[in-house]
Design a protein around this motif. Structure first.
Motif, PDB file in Angstrom:
ATOM      1  N   LEU A 128       0.811  -1.214   0.000  1.00  0.00           N
ATOM      2  CA  LEU A 128       0.000   0.000   0.000  1.00  0.00           C
ATOM      3  C   LEU A 128       0.847   1.267   0.000  1.00  0.00           C
ATOM      4  O   LEU A 128       0.356   2.334  -0.375  1.00  0.00           O
ATOM      5  CB  LEU A 128      -0.946  -0.006   1.207  1.00  0.00           C
ATOM      6  CG  LEU A 128      -2.176  -0.914   1.023  1.00  0.00           C
ATOM      7  CD1 LEU A 128      -2.843  -1.221   2.352  1.00  0.00           C
ATOM      8  CD2 LEU A 128      -3.170  -0.257   0.069  1.00  0.00           C
ATOM      9  N   VAL A 129       2.122   1.161   0.412  1.00  0.00           N
ATOM     10  CA  VAL A 129       3.015   2.316   0.297  1.00  0.00           C
ATOM     11  C   VAL A 129       3.122   2.731  -1.166  1.00  0.00           C
ATOM     12  O   VAL A 129       3.101   3.920  -1.509  1.00  0.00           O
ATOM     13  CB  VAL A 129       4.410   1.998   0.875  1.00  0.00           C
ATOM     14  CG1 VAL A 129       5.430   3.044   0.442  1.00  0.00           C
ATOM     15  CG2 VAL A 129       4.343   1.938   2.390  1.00  0.00           C
ATOM     16  N   GLY A 130       3.246   1.731  -2.071  1.00  0.00           N
ATOM     17  CA  GLY A 130       3.366   2.028  -3.495  1.00  0.00           C
ATOM     18  C   GLY A 130       2.162   2.745  -4.060  1.00  0.00           C
ATOM     19  O   GLY A 130       2.276   3.472  -5.052  1.00  0.00           O
ATOM     20  N   GLU A 131       0.983   2.547  -3.451  1.00  0.00           N
ATOM     21  CA  GLU A 131      -0.237   3.201  -3.927  1.00  0.00           C
ATOM     22  C   GLU A 131      -0.512   4.518  -3.228  1.00  0.00           C
ATOM     23  O   GLU A 131      -1.200   5.383  -3.767  1.00  0.00           O
ATOM     24  CB  GLU A 131      -1.435   2.269  -3.714  1.00  0.00           C
ATOM     25  CG  GLU A 131      -1.371   0.966  -4.487  1.00  0.00           C
ATOM     26  CD  GLU A 131      -2.598   0.106  -4.244  1.00  0.00           C
ATOM     27  OE1 GLU A 131      -3.605   0.651  -3.744  1.00  0.00           O
ATOM     28  OE2 GLU A 131      -2.544  -1.089  -4.521  1.00  0.00           O
ATOM     29  N   SER A 132      -0.007   4.674  -1.998  1.00  0.00           N
ATOM     30  CA  SER A 132      -0.398   5.809  -1.164  1.00  0.00           C
ATOM     31  C   SER A 132       0.616   6.936  -1.137  1.00  0.00           C
ATOM     32  O   SER A 132       0.262   8.076  -0.835  1.00  0.00           O
ATOM     33  CB  SER A 132      -0.633   5.322   0.282  1.00  0.00           C
ATOM     34  OG  SER A 132      -1.522   4.241   0.328  1.00  0.00           O
ATOM     35  N   VAL A 133       1.877   6.624  -1.442  1.00  0.00           N
ATOM     36  CA  VAL A 133       2.956   7.604  -1.288  1.00  0.00           C
ATOM     37  C   VAL A 133       3.634   7.827  -2.639  1.00  0.00           C
ATOM     38  O   VAL A 133       3.895   6.857  -3.356  1.00  0.00           O
ATOM     39  CB  VAL A 133       3.988   7.101  -0.252  1.00  0.00           C
ATOM     40  CG1 VAL A 133       5.140   8.083  -0.100  1.00  0.00           C
ATOM     41  CG2 VAL A 133       3.319   6.863   1.093  1.00  0.00           C
ATOM     42  N   GLY A 139      11.247   5.873  -0.222  1.00  0.00           N
ATOM     43  CA  GLY A 139      12.311   5.483   0.690  1.00  0.00           C
ATOM     44  C   GLY A 139      12.050   5.964   2.105  1.00  0.00           C
ATOM     45  O   GLY A 139      12.247   5.218   3.073  1.00  0.00           O
ATOM     46  N   ARG A 140      11.597   7.206   2.250  1.00  0.00           N
ATOM     47  CA  ARG A 140      11.293   7.725   3.584  1.00  0.00           C
ATOM     48  C   ARG A 140      10.147   6.947   4.223  1.00  0.00           C
ATOM     49  O   ARG A 140      10.168   6.683   5.437  1.00  0.00           O
ATOM     50  CB  ARG A 140      10.917   9.206   3.492  1.00  0.00           C
ATOM     51  CG  ARG A 140      11.984  10.055   2.863  1.00  0.00           C
ATOM     52  CD  ARG A 140      11.565  11.507   2.746  1.00  0.00           C
ATOM     53  NE  ARG A 140      12.308  12.162   1.673  1.00  0.00           N
ATOM     54  CZ  ARG A 140      12.361  13.467   1.497  1.00  0.00           C
ATOM     55  NH1 ARG A 140      11.702  14.250   2.311  1.00  0.00           N
ATOM     56  NH2 ARG A 140      13.044  13.972   0.505  1.00  0.00           N
ATOM     57  N   ALA A 141       9.160   6.593   3.405  1.00  0.00           N
ATOM     58  CA  ALA A 141       8.033   5.812   3.929  1.00  0.00           C
ATOM     59  C   ALA A 141       8.501   4.450   4.422  1.00  0.00           C
ATOM     60  O   ALA A 141       8.102   3.996   5.509  1.00  0.00           O
ATOM     61  CB  ALA A 141       6.961   5.650   2.850  1.00  0.00           C
TER      62      ALA A 141
END
Length: 474
Positions: A128-133, A139-141
Motif C-alpha cells: 500500500l506504500v506504493g499506492e499511497s505515497v 524510501g522515507r516511507a
C-alpha cells in the motif's frame, strides 16, 4: 492532458495513509514481542508446563509465516484496502478473545487468530506504500515503517512487563483494542479505494495449502526442541523440502498460480528475497546469542544486559527515517550495498571481540550492524516494491515479509544451534567463559559469511550487466 495523480505530495492523504500503515506495522510487531515476557505468568495462570505455554508465541509466528504470502495474493485479487480492513478487524477481535480466554488452549487458538490478522496487515503494508505515497518519497516511507517495526519489537517486552505487573496479563492483549479501532478509522478514511480488477484470476487454493504446509513444517523443524535438532526436527525438515518441491511443480502447471515461478527470475524480486532472508537471519542472531555472551563471557547482570541489548532496536528506530531519506537521495541499490557493508563490518567486529573490550566494545559492534540492517531494509524494500508492477505488489510484499519471518526463525534456531555446537556444550548456561567466547566468534564469523553472500547476490547481477554493456561498446 494527463490526469493529475490522486495523492500529490502536497495532499494530506499520503500522510494519513502512512500514519495508518505505520500503526498497523506497530501492532503486528508488538504482537510478535509483547507476549514473550508473559510466558512465566502464563505458566502460573494456567498451571501448565513451559512446553505448552511456549505455543502462545509459536502459534502467532506460525500463523504469520504460513499465511503472509497468500494474504498478499488475496490483496492483489480482491482489493488491498478491503483486506487490510479485514486484517485489522481480525487482529483486534482476536486480541479481545486472547484477553478473555478461560484456558491455555483457547488462548493459543486466539493467538493464531491474531497471527491471521497480522499476516494480512504485514503482507499489505508495504504494497500500500506504493499506492499511497509518491515514488520520490517511497524510501522515507519504508524507513518510517522500519522504525515503527523496531519500536514495536523493542517496546513489546518492556511494555508487556509493566502492564502485567500493574494490571495482569489480560491487559497486554486489551491494549490492542483502542489501537485497532484507531487503525480501522485511519484505514477507512485514508487508504486508497480499491480499483476493480477485471483481470483478476481465481485464488490458487491448492498452491496456498501446499505453501502453508511447507512453511509450517519448516517453522516447526526450526523451533521445536529449543535448538536441539533430533529425529522429529529432521523429519519435519524433510517434509518441508518435499512439500516445497511439490508446490513448485503445482505452481508451474497452475492456470492462476499463487506465486508465478517467473517472478523469482525478476532480478529485484529474486535478489531482494534472498538478501532479506540472509540479513534478517544475522540480525536475529544478535538477539539470540548476545545475551549469552554478555552474561557468560562478560558476567553482566540482567539489568545491564537489558540496557545493552536495547541499543540495537534503539539504533534501528533512530536510523530508519534518515536511511529512507538517503535512499530517496542516493538510490536504493547504492544504499542497499551500504547497509550490507555496514552489517558485514558489524558482524566481523563481533566475531573478533575480546573480553577486554567489555560491554562498550559489544555495543559499538552492535550499533554498526544494526544501523546497517535498518539501512538495508529501507533500501531493499523500496527497490523491490517500487520496481514491481502494481498488480503484483501484494504478493511481492507478502514474499518480502515471508523472507523476513524465515530469517527470524532461522536466526533463532539454526544460528543458536551453531553457537552451542561451537561452544562445545548442550547446556550453555553452565559453559565457561572460553566456550562462550568461542561460540560467539564462530557464529558471527558465519554471520559475516552470510552477509557476504547477500552482497554477492545483490551486486552480482549489476556487475554482469555492466560487463555486458562494456563488451557491447568495445
Amino acid at each position: 492532458m494527463n490526469a493529475k495523480p490522486s495523492a500529490p505530495p502536497s495532499s494530506p492523504a499520503p500522510s494519513g495513509a502512512l500514519a495508518c500503515l505505520a500503526l498497523t506495522m506497530l501492532l503486528s510487531s508488538l504482537g510478535t514481542s509483547i507476549a514473550n515476557v508473559g510466558l512465566p505468568t502464563f505458566v502460573h495462570a494456567f498451571d501448565a508446563p513451559f512446553q505448552s505455554v511456549q505455543w502462545v508465541v509459536l502459534a502467532y509466528l506460525l500463523a504469520v509465516t504460513t499465511l503472509v504470502v497468500s494474504a498478499g495474493r488475496l490483496g492483489d485479487l480482491f482489493g488491498r484496502r478491503r483486506l487490510m480492513l479485514l486484517g485489522i478487524a481480525t487482529f483486534t477481535l482476536a486480541s479481545l478473545a486472547c484477553a478473555t480466554a478461560p484456558s491455555l488452549w483457547l488462548l493459543i487458538a486466539a493467538r493464531a487468530g491474531q497471527g491471521f490478522g497480522a499476516a494480512m496487515m504485514m503482507a499489505l503494508t508495504m504494497a500500500l506504500v506504493g499506492e499511497s505515497v509518491p515514488k520520490e518519497r517511497a524510501g522515507r516511507a519504508m524507513g518510517l515503517l522500519g522504525t515503527t517495526s523496531a519500536v514495536g519489537t523493542a517496546l513489546g517486552p518492556s511494555l508487556g512487563g509493566v502492564l502485567i505487573g500493574a494490571f495482569g496479563w489480560q491487559v497486554i492483549f486489551l491494549i490492542n483494542l483502542p489501537l485497532g479501532l484507531l487503525a480501522t478509522s485511519l484505514a477507512w478514511r485514508y487508504l486508497p479505494r480499491d480499483r476493480s480488477n477485471a483481470n483478476a484470476s481465481g485464488f490458487d487454493l491448492p498452491g496456498s495449502l501446499l505453501l502453508a504446509s511447507a512453511l509450517a513444517a519448516y517453522s516447526l523443524a526450526m523451533t521445536l526442541g529449543r535448538g536441539h535438532f533430533g529425529v522429529v526436527n529432521l523429519a519435519l525438515a524433510a517434509v518441508a523440502v518435499v512439500l516445497g518441491l511439490v508446490f513448485l511443480v503445482v505452481e508451474a502447471k497452475a492456470r492462476s498460480p499463487l506465486v508465478q515461478p517467473a517472478l523469482f527470475r525478476e532480478r529485484l524480486v529474486g535478489t531482494g528475497f534472498v538478501a532479506s532472508g540472509l540479513a534478517t537471519t544475522v540480525a536475529m542472531t544478535t538477539l539470540v546469542v548476545g545475551p549469552f555472551y554478555l552474561s557468560g563471557a562478560l558476567h553482566l547482570d540482567a539489568t545491564v544486559i537489558g540496557l545493552v541489548m536495547s541499543a540495537g532496536p534503539l539504533v534501528a528506530a533512530l536510523v530508519g527515517i534518515p536511511a529512507g531519506k538517503a535512499v530517496d537521495s542516493f538510490g536504493a541499490l547504492r544504499m542497499t550495498v551500504v547497509g550490507l557493508l555496514s552489517m558485514a563490518a558489524g558482524a566481523f567486529l563481533l566475531s573478533r571481540m575480546t573480553i577486554d573490550g567489555g560491554a562498550l566494545g559489544y555495543v559499538i559492534a552492535l550499533v554498526v550492524l544494526t544501523s546497517g540492517f535498518a539501512t538495508f531494509q529501507a533500501a531493499n524494500n523500496t527497490a523491490v516494491i517500487t520496481g514491481t508492477a502494481p498488480s503484483q505488489r501484494g504478493i511481492v510484499s507478502g514474499l518480502l515479509n515471508l523472507s523476513r519471518n524465515l530469517g527470524l526463525v532461522t536466526g533463532a534456531s539454526l544460528m543458536g544451534a551453531v553457537f552451542m555446537h561451537a561452544a562445545g556444550t548442550s547446556a550453555i548456561t553452565s559453559a565457561n567463559t572460553t566456550a562462550v567466547v568461542s561460540g560467539t566468534h564462530a557464529v558471527f564469523l558465519l554471520a559475516t559469511l552470510l552477509i557476504a553472500i547477500a552482497l554477492a547476490v545483490v551486486v552480482g547481477p549489476q556487475l554482469r550487466m555492466a560487463a555486458a554493456s562494456f563488451n557491447r561498446t568495445r
